[in-house]
Design a protein around this motif. Structure first.
Motif, PDB file in Angstrom:
ATOM      1  N   GLY A 227      -3.663   4.693 -31.868  1.00 46.81           N
ATOM      2  CA  GLY A 227      -3.999   4.609 -30.448  1.00 46.81           C
ATOM      3  C   GLY A 227      -2.740   4.524 -29.596  1.00 46.81           C
ATOM      4  N   ALA A 228      -1.800   3.674 -30.031  1.00 50.54           N
ATOM      5  CA  ALA A 228      -0.552   3.524 -29.277  1.00 50.54           C
ATOM      6  C   ALA A 228       0.227   4.821 -29.266  1.00 50.54           C
ATOM      7  CB  ALA A 228       0.285   2.397 -29.877  1.00 50.54           C
ATOM      8  N   ALA A 229       0.209   5.536 -30.396  1.00 49.17           N
ATOM      9  CA  ALA A 229       0.934   6.809 -30.465  1.00 49.17           C
ATOM     10  C   ALA A 229       0.350   7.811 -29.466  1.00 49.17           C
ATOM     11  CB  ALA A 229       0.868   7.372 -31.888  1.00 49.17           C
ATOM     12  N   ALA A 230      -0.977   7.945 -29.477  1.00 50.56           N
ATOM     13  CA  ALA A 230      -1.615   8.876 -28.549  1.00 50.56           C
ATOM     14  C   ALA A 230      -1.351   8.462 -27.113  1.00 50.56           C
ATOM     15  CB  ALA A 230      -3.118   8.934 -28.820  1.00 50.56           C
ATOM     16  N   TYR A 231      -1.404   7.161 -26.849  1.00 51.56           N
ATOM     17  CA  TYR A 231      -1.168   6.648 -25.503  1.00 51.56           C
ATOM     18  C   TYR A 231       0.257   6.961 -25.059  1.00 51.56           C
ATOM     19  CZ  TYR A 231      -0.848   3.279 -21.672  1.00 51.56           C
ATOM     20  OH  TYR A 231      -0.660   2.688 -20.455  1.00 51.56           O
ATOM     21  N   THR A 232       1.197   6.731 -25.945  1.00 50.11           N
ATOM     22  CA  THR A 232       2.602   7.018 -25.612  1.00 50.11           C
ATOM     23  C   THR A 232       2.780   8.489 -25.283  1.00 50.11           C
ATOM     24  OG1 THR A 232       3.283   5.271 -27.116  1.00 50.11           O
ATOM     25  CG2 THR A 232       4.978   6.820 -26.416  1.00 50.11           C
ATOM     26  N   VAL A 233       2.181   9.349 -26.113  1.00 48.66           N
ATOM     27  CA  VAL A 233       2.271  10.785 -25.852  1.00 48.66           C
ATOM     28  C   VAL A 233       1.711  11.098 -24.475  1.00 48.66           C
ATOM     29  CG1 VAL A 233       1.306  13.005 -26.523  1.00 48.66           C
ATOM     30  CG2 VAL A 233       2.284  11.527 -28.252  1.00 48.66           C
ATOM     31  N   GLY A 234       0.534  10.523 -24.175  1.00 47.88           N
ATOM     32  CA  GLY A 234      -0.102  10.764 -22.876  1.00 47.88           C
ATOM     33  C   GLY A 234       0.765  10.297 -21.719  1.00 47.88           C
ATOM     34  N   ILE A 235       1.374   9.130 -21.862  1.00 48.70           N
ATOM     35  CA  ILE A 235       2.206   8.587 -20.791  1.00 48.70           C
ATOM     36  C   ILE A 235       3.445   9.448 -20.574  1.00 48.70           C
ATOM     37  CG2 ILE A 235       3.731   6.679 -20.170  1.00 48.70           C
ATOM     38  CD1 ILE A 235       0.913   6.020 -19.648  1.00 48.70           C
ATOM     39  N   LEU A 236       4.048   9.861 -21.690  1.00 46.85           N
ATOM     40  CA  LEU A 236       5.245  10.690 -21.548  1.00 46.85           C
ATOM     41  C   LEU A 236       4.914  12.005 -20.880  1.00 46.85           C
ATOM     42  CD1 LEU A 236       7.073  10.024 -24.926  1.00 46.85           C
ATOM     43  CD2 LEU A 236       7.701   9.236 -22.655  1.00 46.85           C
ATOM     44  N   ARG A 237       3.733  12.518 -21.188  1.00 44.81           N
ATOM     45  CA  ARG A 237       3.333  13.759 -20.557  1.00 44.81           C
ATOM     46  C   ARG A 237       3.141  13.550 -19.060  1.00 44.81           C
ATOM     47  NH1 ARG A 237      -1.475  17.564 -20.505  1.00 44.81           N
ATOM     48  NH2 ARG A 237      -2.739  15.747 -20.950  1.00 44.81           N
ATOM     49  N   ALA A 238       2.506  12.414 -18.698  1.00 44.33           N
ATOM     50  CA  ALA A 238       2.282  12.133 -17.285  1.00 44.33           C
ATOM     51  C   ALA A 238       3.614  11.956 -16.563  1.00 44.33           C
ATOM     52  CB  ALA A 238       1.421  10.889 -17.122  1.00 44.33           C
ATOM     53  N   ARG A 239       4.563  11.358 -17.234  1.00 41.38           N
ATOM     54  CA  ARG A 239       5.844  11.071 -16.595  1.00 41.38           C
ATOM     55  C   ARG A 239       6.707  12.307 -16.461  1.00 41.38           C
ATOM     56  NH1 ARG A 239       9.609   6.714 -16.083  1.00 41.38           N
ATOM     57  NH2 ARG A 239      10.946   7.551 -14.461  1.00 41.38           N
ATOM     58  N   PHE A 240       6.747  13.081 -17.541  1.00 40.48           N
ATOM     59  CA  PHE A 240       7.712  14.183 -17.515  1.00 40.48           C
ATOM     60  C   PHE A 240       7.122  15.563 -17.289  1.00 40.48           C
ATOM     61  CE2 PHE A 240      11.153  11.548 -18.203  1.00 40.48           C
ATOM     62  CZ  PHE A 240      10.864  10.616 -19.175  1.00 40.48           C
ATOM     63  N   LYS A 241       5.846  15.645 -17.282  1.00 38.36           N
ATOM     64  CA  LYS A 241       5.106  16.879 -17.029  1.00 38.36           C
ATOM     65  C   LYS A 241       5.692  18.070 -17.768  1.00 38.36           C
ATOM     66  CE  LYS A 241       3.058  15.055 -12.995  1.00 38.36           C
ATOM     67  NZ  LYS A 241       3.707  14.409 -11.926  1.00 38.36           N
ATOM     68  N   GLY A 242       6.263  18.991 -17.060  1.00 39.65           N
ATOM     69  CA  GLY A 242       6.736  20.223 -17.684  1.00 39.65           C
ATOM     70  C   GLY A 242       7.783  19.969 -18.754  1.00 39.65           C
ATOM     71  N   ARG A 243       8.679  19.044 -18.424  1.00 42.38           N
ATOM     72  CA  ARG A 243       9.768  18.798 -19.369  1.00 42.38           C
ATOM     73  C   ARG A 243       9.262  18.186 -20.663  1.00 42.38           C
ATOM     74  NH1 ARG A 243      13.483  15.108 -16.037  1.00 42.38           N
ATOM     75  NH2 ARG A 243      11.578  14.662 -14.914  1.00 42.38           N
TER      76      ARG A 243
ATOM     77  N   VAL B  26       6.942  -3.099 -36.180  1.00 42.87           N
ATOM     78  CA  VAL B  26       8.081  -2.422 -35.538  1.00 42.87           C
ATOM     79  C   VAL B  26       7.639  -1.089 -34.933  1.00 42.87           C
ATOM     80  CG1 VAL B  26      10.264  -1.276 -36.007  1.00 42.87           C
ATOM     81  CG2 VAL B  26       9.858  -3.543 -36.922  1.00 42.87           C
ATOM     82  N   THR B  27       6.833  -0.338 -35.707  1.00 42.96           N
ATOM     83  CA  THR B  27       6.375   0.962 -35.197  1.00 42.96           C
ATOM     84  C   THR B  27       5.557   0.789 -33.928  1.00 42.96           C
ATOM     85  OG1 THR B  27       6.152   1.655 -37.487  1.00 42.96           O
ATOM     86  CG2 THR B  27       5.238   3.109 -35.815  1.00 42.96           C
ATOM     87  N   ILE B  28       4.585  -0.125 -33.994  1.00 45.51           N
ATOM     88  CA  ILE B  28       3.735  -0.322 -32.822  1.00 45.51           C
ATOM     89  C   ILE B  28       4.575  -0.841 -31.661  1.00 45.51           C
ATOM     90  CG2 ILE B  28       1.815  -1.657 -31.871  1.00 45.51           C
ATOM     91  CD1 ILE B  28       0.554  -1.573 -34.632  1.00 45.51           C
ATOM     92  N   GLY B  29       5.478  -1.769 -31.950  1.00 43.75           N
ATOM     93  CA  GLY B  29       6.356  -2.293 -30.897  1.00 43.75           C
ATOM     94  C   GLY B  29       7.173  -1.184 -30.263  1.00 43.75           C
ATOM     95  N   ALA B  30       7.703  -0.305 -31.109  1.00 41.04           N
ATOM     96  CA  ALA B  30       8.508   0.806 -30.584  1.00 41.04           C
ATOM     97  C   ALA B  30       7.657   1.706 -29.687  1.00 41.04           C
ATOM     98  CB  ALA B  30       9.102   1.606 -31.744  1.00 41.04           C
ATOM     99  N   LEU B  31       6.427   1.984 -30.127  1.00 39.09           N
ATOM    100  CA  LEU B  31       5.548   2.838 -29.316  1.00 39.09           C
ATOM    101  C   LEU B  31       5.229   2.170 -27.982  1.00 39.09           C
ATOM    102  CD1 LEU B  31       3.149   4.119 -32.093  1.00 39.09           C
ATOM    103  CD2 LEU B  31       4.728   5.490 -30.745  1.00 39.09           C
ATOM    104  N   TYR B  32       4.910   0.877 -28.040  1.00 38.55           N
ATOM    105  CA  TYR B  32       4.647   0.158 -26.780  1.00 38.55           C
ATOM    106  C   TYR B  32       5.868   0.235 -25.865  1.00 38.55           C
ATOM    107  CZ  TYR B  32       0.391  -2.258 -28.282  1.00 38.55           C
ATOM    108  OH  TYR B  32      -0.875  -2.586 -28.688  1.00 38.55           O
TER     109      TYR B  32
END
Lengths: 126, 255, 298
Positions: free
Chosen positions: B166-182, B235-241
């Motif tokens: 869930g955190a991984a998918a969320y992180t991906v979604g947030i990065l997409r929202a933040r950086f859009k095209g890039r 650590v993984t989840i912390g890094a994703l958060y």
């Protein structure tokens, strides 16, 4: 909600309307005049604008503030308004009339006769 | 006008947002049930093998909970993406990046726990189901030896894995929202880098060091030492958060 | 309560706001006007805390607005492109807003929904454009946020509904005085409920004043070409029109005209008339250069 015209500032139109109310006797001296909120309701305008109109009347001495009670029509309100309107009528409307008459080549005698006739009719004072 | 101005703390609002999000995402639970039912259905049809001679034949049916786990993971991924996707909309209500982030993580954790509980129960439920449907049921040894501690560790394991996805998918979604095209450019580069990096590693350090997706998975899956595994997950989840927080921190809202 | 100083916002290569400065302290119903692309929506979004200024300051309730929770809970933004939870019904949205905006008046919201014939049980996504606009206005007004930003609230509504809406906005403002900024193109309809005007042009504040001052900012002078020409040469003219051979009309700044201090005879032959708010707006924001006339004459 009453309708307002397009080009004259709203607060002036309100002031005019209030003067008409005084002239017509709907509001008499020493009576409470419409509050800014009442005016806002009647015309659908911002109360601040209505207040400007009322304040204009205060400046002219037509209306005065009674602390905590609101705005009241002053004793000589009717006189003041009549005086002001008279000056206005004399200046603007007559000037326009004369201008128009000149353009249409109506003579001074014809104009005066027409005015006399009109004044004889009706008989009511405005 | 001062009487109508309020000054509530971020925490109060964050908690309120969590409740509000759960309320509006209630049908997520419904989708979970549907997906898990599908999982149960497929569990029954995982595998069959048969054999026989003239006089004797038999078939063996294998019921496995793998489809169930698979679908629950899918569900978590979708929820993670969905929560991240709300970013342009939710600020019109009272929210800032902190409260949005806090409530998103809280909701994800609740979802993960729900998923963990249902998976835990599914093990038992599956056993009951096959016992009812078929005769001659043989349970794997691991099933029959399950005690309370095992239940707890199963639950923790399932929950943490789900939380990670869930955190991984969320992180991906947030990065997409933040950086859009890039963002898409970044993903492309990342994949290229990983492939190149693993090929290079294999050439330089010997075949044992080459990384593939399989070895990445095994990093977690084959870790038998309990505490180390827990540490890896934390650590993984912390890094994703952390990454998602950095992504959301100065996110501007522009539909 | 709202302070903008040299507020600038760039989106990649485009500059949406360019040194915008103004201040609003007391409760007011202020109209925010400007041509499309002047920067009104960007300004609202910055005040709501959605966007970060590229340079300059935007302070709301004394603090920088971006991502500020004190600002978020006291500001409500109504925008055409805003969306709500997917598949949410109007009733659910009323409850959501009620939970977050502590001044929310649920009774008012439901009463208004009923008056405008909006079914609470319907989904927002299924509403027509006009009904969606109406709903958005109802919910953002009922929120009674100290700072209410309405971006083109009347878009898509038919005239009778628009009229009702202006009445609702005015009445609610009188009941709960607060800062309400309305960005709208329907100037003529809306002007009477406003107290102040904020004109944004080219990303800057061109004029921020009481309604009357705005209305009387420009004046139209009518007279014979001989009388008009000398004035035309001295002042900036916003429009010049010939009504036949004997009459010419120009539009100039009232203050500039008064400063000319013309003598009685010179001023006497001119007729001065006021200009409607809409026309004022058009003159102040018109583009320089060739007009439509030229297009059709060549």
């Amino acid at each position: 909600m009453k309708q307002l015209e397009g080009t004259e500032p709203i607060y002036l139109q309100i002031a005019d309307w209030l003067e008409n109310e005084i002239l017509s006797g709907h509001v008499r001296s020493e009576e409470k005049i419409y509050s800014q909120y009442k005016l806002s309701e009647i015309f659908g305008i911002n109360p601040a604008t209505a207040l400007k109109g009322l304040n204009l009347l205060v400046e002219k001495g037509i209306v005065y503030k009674k602390r905590g009670l609101g705005m009241f029509v002053s004793a000589d309100a009717l006189t003041i308004v009549k005086e002001e309107r008279r000056g206005q009528v004399m200046k603007e409307q007559i000037r326009n009339l004369v201008e128009e008459a000149k353009r249409l080549e109506i003579s001074q005698a014809e104009l005066i006769k027409a005015i006399e006739n009109e004044m004889k009719k009706g008989g009511k004072t405005l | 006008m001062n009487s109508i101005i309020h000054k509530e703390t971020q925490m109060t609002i964050a908690l309120r947002q969590t409740r509000d999000k759960l309320y509006h995402n209630a049908n997520a639970f419904m989708y979970l049930i549907i997906l898990q039912l599908l999982g149960y259905f497929l569990a029954n049809n995982v595998g069959m093998s048969g054999s026989g001679t003239e006089y004797f034949s038999y078939t063996v049916r294998i019921a496995s909970s793998v489809p169930l786990i698979f679908f629950t993971i899918i569900w978590m991924l979708l929820q993670g993406l969905h929560l991240a996707g709300e970013k342009s909309r939710e600020y019109y209500l009272v929210s800032n990046n902190f409260t949005a982030y806090f409530s998103d993580i809280a909701v994800l954790e609740i979802f993960a726990v729900t998923g963990g509980v249902t998976l835990l129960l599914s093990e038992s439920f599956l056993q009951v189901m096959v016992s009812v449907l078929y005769e001659n049921v043989t349970l794997q040894a691991s099933f029959s030896e399950v005690g309370f501690i095992n239940y707890v560790s199963l639950f923790v394991t399932a929950t943490l894995y789900l939380l990670m996805f869930g955190a991984a998918a969320y992180t991906v979604g947030i990065l997409r929202a933040r950086f859009k095209g890039r963002f898409f450019l970044g993903i492309f580069l990342l994949i290229a880098l990983l492939i190149f990096g693993s090929v290079l590693a294999a050439r330089l350090l010997g075949p044992a060091f080459g990384s593939t997706i399989e070895s990445a998975v095994n990093f977690y899956l084959h870790e038998t030492r309990g505490m180390i595994w827990f540490l890896k997950m934390a650590v993984t989840i912390g890094a994703l958060y952390g990454i998602s927080y950095l992504g959301i921190r100065n996110l501007e809202v522009n539909a | 309560m709202i302070q903008c100083e040299e507020l600038t916002k760039d989106f990649g290569g485009t500059r949406a706001l360019n040194g915008c400065s103004f201040q609003i302290e007391a409760p007011t119903l202020t109209g925010v006007i400007g041509v499309n692309g002047a920067g009104k929506t960007t300004l609202f979004k910055i005040l709501a805390g959605f966007l970060r200024p590229s340079s300059g300051e935007a302070r709301v309730l004394g603090e920088p607005a971006f991502q500020n929770i004190n600002v978020a809970q006291n500001v409500v933004l109504n925008e055409g492109r805003m969306t709500f939870h997917a598949n949410a019904t109007l009733q659910e949205l009323v409850h959501s807003y009620g939970r977050f905006y502590l001044n929310f008046d649920e009774k008012l919201a439901r009463g208004l929904l009923e008056y405008f014939q909006l079914d609470e049980k319907r989904q927002y996504s299924k509403l027509s454009k006009g009904m969606a606009s109406t709903f958005r206005l109802i919910i953002t007004l009922a929120a009674r946020a100290p700072i209410t930003l309405l971006d083109e609230p009347a878009n898509g509504m038919d005239p009778t509904v628009r009229k009702d809406l202006y009445e609702v906005i005015l009445k609610d403002y009188i009941k709960v005085p607060r800062i309400i900024l309305i960005a709208s193109h329907y100037l003529g309809e809306m002007e009477q409920i406003l107290e102040n005007m904020l004109l944004i042009h080219g990303g800057k504040v061109m004029l921020h004043s009481a309604l009357e001052e705005f209305q009387t900012f420009l004046v139209a002078l009518k007279g014979s070409p001989q009388a008009i020409k000398p004035i035309e040469e001295k002042l900036q003219v916003y429009e010049g029109k010939d009504f036949g051979p004997g009459i010419r009309q120009i539009v100039v700044k009232r203050e500039a005209f008064q400063q000319l201090q013309l003598k009685e005879e010179e001023a006497g032959v001119l007729k001065t008339t006021g200009i409607s708010l809409e026309d004022s707006f058009i003159y102040l924001t018109q583009r320089k250069g060739g007009g439509i006339d030229e297009l059709y004459h060549s």
